[in-house]
Design a protein around this motif. Sequence first.
Motif, PDB file in Angstrom:
ATOM      1  N   SER A  65      46.977  36.555  47.411  1.00  0.00           N
ATOM      2  CA  SER A  65      46.199  37.609  47.682  1.00  0.00           C
ATOM      3  C   SER A  65      45.566  38.200  46.230  1.00  0.00           C
ATOM      4  O   SER A  65      44.730  39.070  46.450  1.00  0.00           O
ATOM      5  CB  SER A  65      47.193  38.774  48.357  1.00  0.00           C
ATOM      6  N   VAL A  66      46.075  37.896  45.081  1.00  0.00           N
ATOM      7  CA  VAL A  66      45.399  38.347  43.734  1.00  0.00           C
ATOM      8  C   VAL A  66      44.622  37.144  43.094  1.00  0.00           C
ATOM      9  O   VAL A  66      44.206  37.522  42.229  1.00  0.00           O
ATOM     10  CB  VAL A  66      46.515  39.099  42.909  1.00  0.00           C
ATOM     11  N   LYS A  67      44.689  36.028  43.662  1.00  0.00           N
ATOM     12  CA  LYS A  67      44.106  34.898  42.917  1.00  0.00           C
ATOM     13  C   LYS A  67      42.664  35.174  42.639  1.00  0.00           C
ATOM     14  O   LYS A  67      41.878  35.688  43.719  1.00  0.00           O
ATOM     15  CB  LYS A  67      43.986  33.372  43.538  1.00  0.00           C
ATOM     16  N   GLY A  68      42.023  34.927  41.398  1.00  0.00           N
ATOM     17  CA  GLY A  68      40.613  35.342  41.216  1.00  0.00           C
ATOM     18  C   GLY A  68      40.127  36.609  40.801  1.00  0.00           C
ATOM     19  O   GLY A  68      39.168  36.986  40.557  1.00  0.00           O
ATOM     20  N   ARG A  69      41.243  37.609  40.881  1.00  0.00           N
ATOM     21  CA  ARG A  69      41.161  38.881  40.751  1.00  0.00           C
ATOM     22  C   ARG A  69      42.009  39.474  39.588  1.00  0.00           C
ATOM     23  O   ARG A  69      41.491  40.414  38.888  1.00  0.00           O
ATOM     24  CB  ARG A  69      41.396  39.918  41.764  1.00  0.00           C
ATOM     25  N   PHE A  70      43.273  38.705  39.600  1.00  0.00           N
ATOM     26  CA  PHE A  70      44.047  39.091  38.564  1.00  0.00           C
ATOM     27  C   PHE A  70      44.318  38.085  37.408  1.00  0.00           C
ATOM     28  O   PHE A  70      44.387  37.105  37.832  1.00  0.00           O
ATOM     29  CB  PHE A  70      45.601  39.657  39.007  1.00  0.00           C
ATOM     30  N   ILE A  71      44.546  38.564  36.312  1.00  0.00           N
ATOM     31  CA  ILE A  71      44.969  37.435  35.108  1.00  0.00           C
ATOM     32  C   ILE A  71      46.067  38.133  34.216  1.00  0.00           C
ATOM     33  O   ILE A  71      46.125  39.200  33.981  1.00  0.00           O
ATOM     34  CB  ILE A  71      43.645  37.448  34.148  1.00  0.00           C
ATOM     35  N   ILE A  72      47.206  37.362  34.396  1.00  0.00           N
ATOM     36  CA  ILE A  72      48.113  37.592  33.380  1.00  0.00           C
ATOM     37  C   ILE A  72      48.235  36.989  31.876  1.00  0.00           C
ATOM     38  O   ILE A  72      47.632  35.829  31.976  1.00  0.00           O
ATOM     39  CB  ILE A  72      49.619  37.276  34.155  1.00  0.00           C
ATOM     40  N   SER A  73      48.609  37.623  30.868  1.00  0.00           N
ATOM     41  CA  SER A  73      48.605  37.188  29.424  1.00  0.00           C
ATOM     42  C   SER A  73      49.479  37.458  28.781  1.00  0.00           C
ATOM     43  O   SER A  73      50.218  38.734  29.159  1.00  0.00           O
ATOM     44  CB  SER A  73      47.105  37.459  28.801  1.00  0.00           C
ATOM     45  N   ARG A  74      49.857  36.942  27.882  1.00  0.00           N
ATOM     46  CA  ARG A  74      50.821  37.626  26.686  1.00  0.00           C
ATOM     47  C   ARG A  74      50.407  37.621  25.060  1.00  0.00           C
ATOM     48  O   ARG A  74      49.568  36.543  25.067  1.00  0.00           O
ATOM     49  CB  ARG A  74      52.189  36.743  26.779  1.00  0.00           C
ATOM     50  N   ASP A  75      50.852  38.190  24.563  1.00  0.00           N
ATOM     51  CA  ASP A  75      50.548  38.320  23.105  1.00  0.00           C
ATOM     52  C   ASP A  75      51.805  38.231  22.464  1.00  0.00           C
ATOM     53  O   ASP A  75      52.680  39.442  22.319  1.00  0.00           O
ATOM     54  CB  ASP A  75      49.823  39.717  22.640  1.00  0.00           C
ATOM     55  N   SER A  76      52.371  37.106  22.071  1.00  0.00           N
ATOM     56  CA  SER A  76      53.746  36.888  21.419  1.00  0.00           C
ATOM     57  C   SER A  76      54.031  37.666  20.085  1.00  0.00           C
ATOM     58  O   SER A  76      55.101  38.025  19.893  1.00  0.00           O
ATOM     59  CB  SER A  76      54.134  35.415  21.578  1.00  0.00           C
ATOM     60  N   GLY A  77      53.093  37.492  19.122  1.00  0.00           N
ATOM     61  CA  GLY A  77      53.183  38.228  18.147  1.00  0.00           C
ATOM     62  C   GLY A  77      53.548  39.739  18.385  1.00  0.00           C
ATOM     63  O   GLY A  77      54.252  40.391  17.644  1.00  0.00           O
ATOM     64  N   LYS A  78      52.891  40.398  19.357  1.00  0.00           N
ATOM     65  CA  LYS A  78      52.904  41.691  19.652  1.00  0.00           C
ATOM     66  C   LYS A  78      54.331  41.958  20.564  1.00  0.00           C
ATOM     67  O   LYS A  78      54.617  43.237  20.945  1.00  0.00           O
ATOM     68  CB  LYS A  78      51.788  42.434  20.097  1.00  0.00           C
ATOM     69  N   LYS A  79      54.656  40.935  21.332  1.00  0.00           N
ATOM     70  CA  LYS A  79      55.633  41.284  22.193  1.00  0.00           C
ATOM     71  C   LYS A  79      55.139  42.035  23.586  1.00  0.00           C
ATOM     72  O   LYS A  79      55.778  42.617  24.131  1.00  0.00           O
ATOM     73  CB  LYS A  79      57.220  41.676  21.768  1.00  0.00           C
ATOM     74  N   MET A  80      53.842  41.242  23.826  1.00  0.00           N
ATOM     75  CA  MET A  80      53.387  42.286  25.035  1.00  0.00           C
ATOM     76  C   MET A  80      52.680  41.428  26.093  1.00  0.00           C
ATOM     77  O   MET A  80      52.459  40.453  25.922  1.00  0.00           O
ATOM     78  CB  MET A  80      52.124  42.959  24.171  1.00  0.00           C
ATOM     79  N   VAL A  81      52.957  41.851  27.206  1.00  0.00           N
ATOM     80  CA  VAL A  81      52.397  41.141  28.565  1.00  0.00           C
ATOM     81  C   VAL A  81      51.455  42.016  29.204  1.00  0.00           C
ATOM     82  O   VAL A  81      51.818  42.990  29.284  1.00  0.00           O
ATOM     83  CB  VAL A  81      53.637  40.573  29.216  1.00  0.00           C
ATOM     84  N   TYR A  82      50.216  41.505  29.583  1.00  0.00           N
ATOM     85  CA  TYR A  82      49.400  42.280  30.042  1.00  0.00           C
ATOM     86  C   TYR A  82      49.028  41.694  31.588  1.00  0.00           C
ATOM     87  O   TYR A  82      49.338  40.590  32.099  1.00  0.00           O
ATOM     88  CB  TYR A  82      48.090  42.064  29.525  1.00  0.00           C
ATOM     89  N   LEU A  83      48.486  42.583  32.272  1.00  0.00           N
ATOM     90  CA  LEU A  83      47.781  42.182  33.701  1.00  0.00           C
ATOM     91  C   LEU A  83      46.570  42.850  33.926  1.00  0.00           C
ATOM     92  O   LEU A  83      46.497  44.025  34.094  1.00  0.00           O
ATOM     93  CB  LEU A  83      48.725  42.606  35.006  1.00  0.00           C
ATOM     94  N   GLN A  84      45.508  41.975  33.789  1.00  0.00           N
ATOM     95  CA  GLN A  84      44.210  42.564  34.104  1.00  0.00           C
ATOM     96  C   GLN A  84      43.781  42.505  35.554  1.00  0.00           C
ATOM     97  O   GLN A  84      44.025  41.554  36.026  1.00  0.00           O
ATOM     98  CB  GLN A  84      43.337  41.752  33.198  1.00  0.00           C
ATOM     99  N   MET A  85      43.610  43.674  36.149  1.00  0.00           N
ATOM    100  CA  MET A  85      43.278  43.548  37.573  1.00  0.00           C
ATOM    101  C   MET A  85      42.015  44.068  37.664  1.00  0.00           C
ATOM    102  O   MET A  85      41.611  45.236  37.359  1.00  0.00           O
ATOM    103  CB  MET A  85      44.456  44.768  38.238  1.00  0.00           C
ATOM    104  N   ASP A  86      41.157  43.363  38.319  1.00  0.00           N
ATOM    105  CA  ASP A  86      39.692  43.521  39.016  1.00  0.00           C
ATOM    106  C   ASP A  86      39.816  43.568  40.128  1.00  0.00           C
ATOM    107  O   ASP A  86      40.381  42.986  41.093  1.00  0.00           O
ATOM    108  CB  ASP A  86      39.032  42.517  38.165  1.00  0.00           C
ATOM    109  N   SER A  87      38.500  44.125  40.954  1.00  0.00           N
ATOM    110  CA  SER A  87      38.356  44.118  42.042  1.00  0.00           C
ATOM    111  C   SER A  87      39.399  44.566  43.098  1.00  0.00           C
ATOM    112  O   SER A  87      39.708  43.842  44.098  1.00  0.00           O
ATOM    113  CB  SER A  87      37.834  42.790  42.437  1.00  0.00           C
TER     114      SER A  87
END
Length: 115
Positions: A65-87
């Motif tokens: 249901s979120v394919k093509g709209r959400f993107i997960i990513s990580r920044d290991s140096g900052k120990k952060m994980v993100y979720l970009q949610m569009d549409s």
Amino acid sequence: QVQLVESGGGLVQPGGSLRLSCAASGISAIIFSRSTLGWYRQAPGKERELVAGIISGSISNYRDSVKGRFIISRDSGKKMVYLQMDSLKPEDTAVYYCNIEGDYWGQGTQVTVSS
């Protein structure tokens, strides 16, 4: 003790975007970079469900249901994980949680999609 703190939730209109962030502490950057990370969500009256996951490196998976709209990513140096949610859609409304290795959870951040 591993701790996770989510941020970035809020109220957004349908079609809008949000970027969720999750900061990890109590874990080394090396271990973090090798960990399986996930974003889950739980809507009122429903079970918690996996939204997106990322394993060691950058291999990711998403619920249909979120394919093509959400993107997960990580920044290991900052120990952060993100979720970009569009549409965003009203059915994306839920409390969103980040997770490490299936063991550690944050307190969650509310996402409400409504006009």
